[in-house]
Design a protein around this motif. Structure first.
Motif, PDB file in Angstrom:
ATOM      1  N   ARG A 123     -58.947   5.970 128.021  1.00 14.61           N
ATOM      2  CA  ARG A 123     -59.177   7.216 128.651  1.00 14.61           C
ATOM      3  C   ARG A 123     -58.547   7.586 129.764  1.00 14.61           C
ATOM      4  N   VAL A 124     -57.805   6.652 130.677  1.00 17.55           N
ATOM      5  CA  VAL A 124     -57.186   7.089 131.826  1.00 17.55           C
ATOM      6  C   VAL A 124     -55.365   6.745 131.319  1.00 17.55           C
ATOM      7  N   GLY A 125     -55.179   6.844 130.263  1.00 19.64           N
ATOM      8  CA  GLY A 125     -53.894   6.608 129.431  1.00 19.64           C
ATOM      9  C   GLY A 125     -53.141   5.597 129.725  1.00 19.64           C
ATOM     10  N   LEU A 126     -53.779   4.314 129.727  1.00 20.53           N
ATOM     11  CA  LEU A 126     -53.351   3.069 129.957  1.00 20.53           C
ATOM     12  C   LEU A 126     -53.618   1.727 128.939  1.00 20.53           C
ATOM     13  N   ALA A 127     -53.751   2.172 127.905  1.00 24.97           N
ATOM     14  CA  ALA A 127     -54.074   1.266 126.528  1.00 24.97           C
ATOM     15  C   ALA A 127     -52.988   0.337 126.387  1.00 24.97           C
ATOM     16  N   GLU A 128     -51.777   0.811 126.671  1.00 21.81           N
ATOM     17  CA  GLU A 128     -50.722  -0.320 126.536  1.00 21.81           C
ATOM     18  C   GLU A 128     -50.207  -1.026 127.481  1.00 21.81           C
ATOM     19  N   ARG A 129     -51.135  -0.848 128.575  1.00 22.75           N
ATOM     20  CA  ARG A 129     -51.054  -1.507 129.975  1.00 22.75           C
ATOM     21  C   ARG A 129     -51.982  -2.328 130.317  1.00 22.75           C
ATOM     22  N   ALA A 130     -52.822  -2.652 129.597  1.00 29.04           N
ATOM     23  CA  ALA A 130     -54.216  -3.372 129.517  1.00 29.04           C
ATOM     24  C   ALA A 130     -53.748  -4.820 129.997  1.00 29.04           C
ATOM     25  N   ASP A 131     -52.668  -5.465 129.660  1.00 24.51           N
ATOM     26  CA  ASP A 131     -52.526  -6.785 130.125  1.00 24.51           C
ATOM     27  C   ASP A 131     -51.537  -6.863 130.985  1.00 24.51           C
ATOM     28  N   GLN A 143     -53.941   3.159 140.452  1.00 19.09           N
ATOM     29  CA  GLN A 143     -54.902   4.124 140.777  1.00 19.09           C
ATOM     30  C   GLN A 143     -55.782   4.376 139.691  1.00 19.09           C
ATOM     31  N   ARG A 144     -55.120   4.665 138.589  1.00 16.23           N
ATOM     32  CA  ARG A 144     -55.897   4.976 137.352  1.00 16.23           C
ATOM     33  C   ARG A 144     -56.610   3.852 136.740  1.00 16.23           C
ATOM     34  N   VAL A 145     -56.170   2.582 136.937  1.00 15.36           N
ATOM     35  CA  VAL A 145     -57.002   1.312 136.759  1.00 15.36           C
ATOM     36  C   VAL A 145     -58.176   1.551 137.648  1.00 15.36           C
ATOM     37  N   ALA A 146     -58.071   1.831 138.874  1.00 14.34           N
ATOM     38  CA  ALA A 146     -59.188   1.857 139.749  1.00 14.34           C
ATOM     39  C   ALA A 146     -60.277   2.728 139.254  1.00 14.34           C
ATOM     40  N   ILE A 147     -59.730   4.153 138.587  1.00 15.83           N
ATOM     41  CA  ILE A 147     -60.661   5.103 138.057  1.00 15.83           C
ATOM     42  C   ILE A 147     -61.327   4.504 137.033  1.00 15.83           C
ATOM     43  N   ASP A 177     -54.529  14.564 136.922  1.00 18.97           N
ATOM     44  CA  ASP A 177     -54.840  14.837 135.505  1.00 18.97           C
ATOM     45  C   ASP A 177     -56.112  14.371 134.869  1.00 18.97           C
ATOM     46  N   VAL A 178     -56.217  12.940 135.324  1.00 25.19           N
ATOM     47  CA  VAL A 178     -57.401  12.181 134.712  1.00 25.19           C
ATOM     48  C   VAL A 178     -58.728  12.730 135.402  1.00 25.19           C
ATOM     49  N   MET A 179     -58.629  13.099 136.775  1.00 31.04           N
ATOM     50  CA  MET A 179     -59.673  13.630 137.570  1.00 31.04           C
ATOM     51  C   MET A 179     -60.282  14.976 136.968  1.00 31.04           C
ATOM     52  N   GLU A 181     -59.687  15.897 133.659  1.00 31.48           N
ATOM     53  CA  GLU A 181     -60.491  15.407 132.490  1.00 31.48           C
ATOM     54  C   GLU A 181     -61.922  15.309 132.661  1.00 31.48           C
ATOM     55  N   LEU A 182     -62.128  14.335 133.906  1.00 32.21           N
ATOM     56  CA  LEU A 182     -63.423  13.879 133.952  1.00 32.21           C
ATOM     57  C   LEU A 182     -64.439  15.202 134.335  1.00 32.21           C
ATOM     58  N   ALA A 183     -63.892  16.006 135.043  1.00 30.20           N
ATOM     59  CA  ALA A 183     -64.484  17.300 135.548  1.00 30.20           C
ATOM     60  C   ALA A 183     -64.659  18.191 134.411  1.00 30.20           C
ATOM     61  N   GLU A 184     -63.892  18.092 133.555  1.00 28.89           N
ATOM     62  CA  GLU A 184     -63.994  19.142 132.217  1.00 28.89           C
ATOM     63  C   GLU A 184     -65.235  18.205 131.577  1.00 28.89           C
ATOM     64  N   ALA A 185     -65.502  16.853 131.320  1.00 28.14           N
ATOM     65  CA  ALA A 185     -66.434  16.498 130.793  1.00 28.14           C
ATOM     66  C   ALA A 185     -67.765  16.459 131.177  1.00 28.14           C
ATOM     67  N   GLY A 186     -67.816  16.948 132.397  1.00 28.80           N
ATOM     68  CA  GLY A 186     -68.984  17.345 133.091  1.00 28.80           C
ATOM     69  C   GLY A 186     -69.656  16.166 134.187  1.00 28.80           C
ATOM     70  N   MET A 187     -68.518  15.353 134.564  1.00 26.95           N
ATOM     71  CA  MET A 187     -68.725  14.348 135.526  1.00 26.95           C
ATOM     72  C   MET A 187     -69.330  14.951 137.032  1.00 26.95           C
ATOM     73  N   THR A 188     -70.167  14.536 137.613  1.00 29.67           N
ATOM     74  CA  THR A 188     -70.551  15.033 139.050  1.00 29.67           C
ATOM     75  C   THR A 188     -69.543  14.438 139.982  1.00 29.67           C
ATOM     76  N   MET A 189     -68.875  15.138 140.658  1.00 27.90           N
ATOM     77  CA  MET A 189     -67.892  14.608 141.365  1.00 27.90           C
ATOM     78  C   MET A 189     -67.691  15.052 142.987  1.00 27.90           C
ATOM     79  N   ILE A 190     -67.652  14.362 143.835  1.00 27.48           N
ATOM     80  CA  ILE A 190     -67.405  14.832 145.303  1.00 27.48           C
ATOM     81  C   ILE A 190     -66.004  14.264 145.643  1.00 27.48           C
ATOM     82  N   VAL A 191     -64.967  15.173 145.909  1.00 24.87           N
ATOM     83  CA  VAL A 191     -63.761  14.856 146.134  1.00 24.87           C
ATOM     84  C   VAL A 191     -63.232  15.093 147.383  1.00 24.87           C
TER      85      VAL A 191
END
Length: 240
Positions: A123-131, A143-147, A177-179, A181-191
């Motif tokens: 989802r955060v664009g790191l499928a190929e970096r999992a290992d 930071q995207r791993v942290a998200i 960009d990840v943030m 996409e989260l907003a567009e998906a309807g996630m409640t966010m305080i930034v």
């Protein structure tokens, strides 16, 4: 979703927050701006009791997290938080960093935690970096791993505390960009952020804080283009 009522916080003689009141609806994105030392990060840390308020009340989905009777750890399960520093375990791969809290806190099986971890890393664009280990990833990727780690816990609200401020400028975009996409998906966010473009584009509401109080709040258009407070005008003028 989140109700902050008459929040105050002092460190010894220093009053950091004074009578802060914020209501965040489900699916709303609220961006908090302000100069360093304005209390915005302290306010965010109070929402999941990383800092214990001196006074006031905070409710998450109608339950008071500031009540002595509340199971804070249980309530925290629904609140994801992403910090300025990534706080990844250096000896664990990206996938295992995302799996760990799922297994420890949510008691998910290793198989289920791994499945969710891979889904969120994709989802955060790191499928190929999992290992990959954190040392093998850029700051933006860490930071995207942290998200992904926060999202794997199925949070109902996400808190972002200067999530891009420790990154080199060219790495900021991927995290924002990840943030978005989260907003567009309807996630409640305080930034809490200094990223004005992000605030203008993504926020439903912008709050400007200084000296531990809310100076102004409104839609991005209201705050950026038609600020009422002279202090807000000055702040916006300096960072545009």
């Amino acid at each position: 979703m989140v109700s902050i009522q008459h929040l105050s916080k002092s460190f010894g003689e220093t009053e950091v927050l004074r009578d802060v009141n914020i209501e965040v609806k489900r699916g709303e994105v609220v961006v908090v701006l302000g100069p360093s030392g304005s209390g915005k990060s302290t306010m965010l840390r109070c929402v999941n009791l990383l800092e214990r308020p001196t006074g006031g009340h905070i409710f998450i989905e109608g339950e008071e997290i500031t009540s002595d009777k509340t199971d804070v750890n249980k309530l925290r399960e629904h609140v994801g938080m992403v910090f300025q520093q990534f706080n990844l375990f250096p000896h664990l791969t990206a996938k295992k960093n995302v799996m760990l809290a799922q297994m420890k806190v949510l008691k998910r099986s290793k198989e289920e935690a791994e499945k969710v971890a891979l889904e969120q890393l994709a989802r955060v664009g790191l499928a190929e970096r999992a290992d990959f280990l954190p040392s093998q990833l850029s700051g933006g990727q860490q930071q995207r791993v942290a998200i992904a780690r926060a999202l794997a816990m199925d949070p109902h609200v996400m808190l972002f505390d200067e999530a891009t401020s420790a990154l080199d400028p060219e790495l900021v975009r991927g995290v924002l960009d990840v943030m978005r996409e989260l907003a567009e998906a309807g996630m409640t966010m305080i930034v809490v952020t200094h990223e004005m473009g992000f605030a203008r584009e993504v926020a439903d509401r912008v709050i400007f804080m200084e000296g531990g109080v809310i100076v102004e709040e409104g839609t991005p258009d209201q705050v950026f283009d038609h600020p009422k407070s002279e202090r807000t005008k000055d702040f916006i003028g300096h960072i545009k």
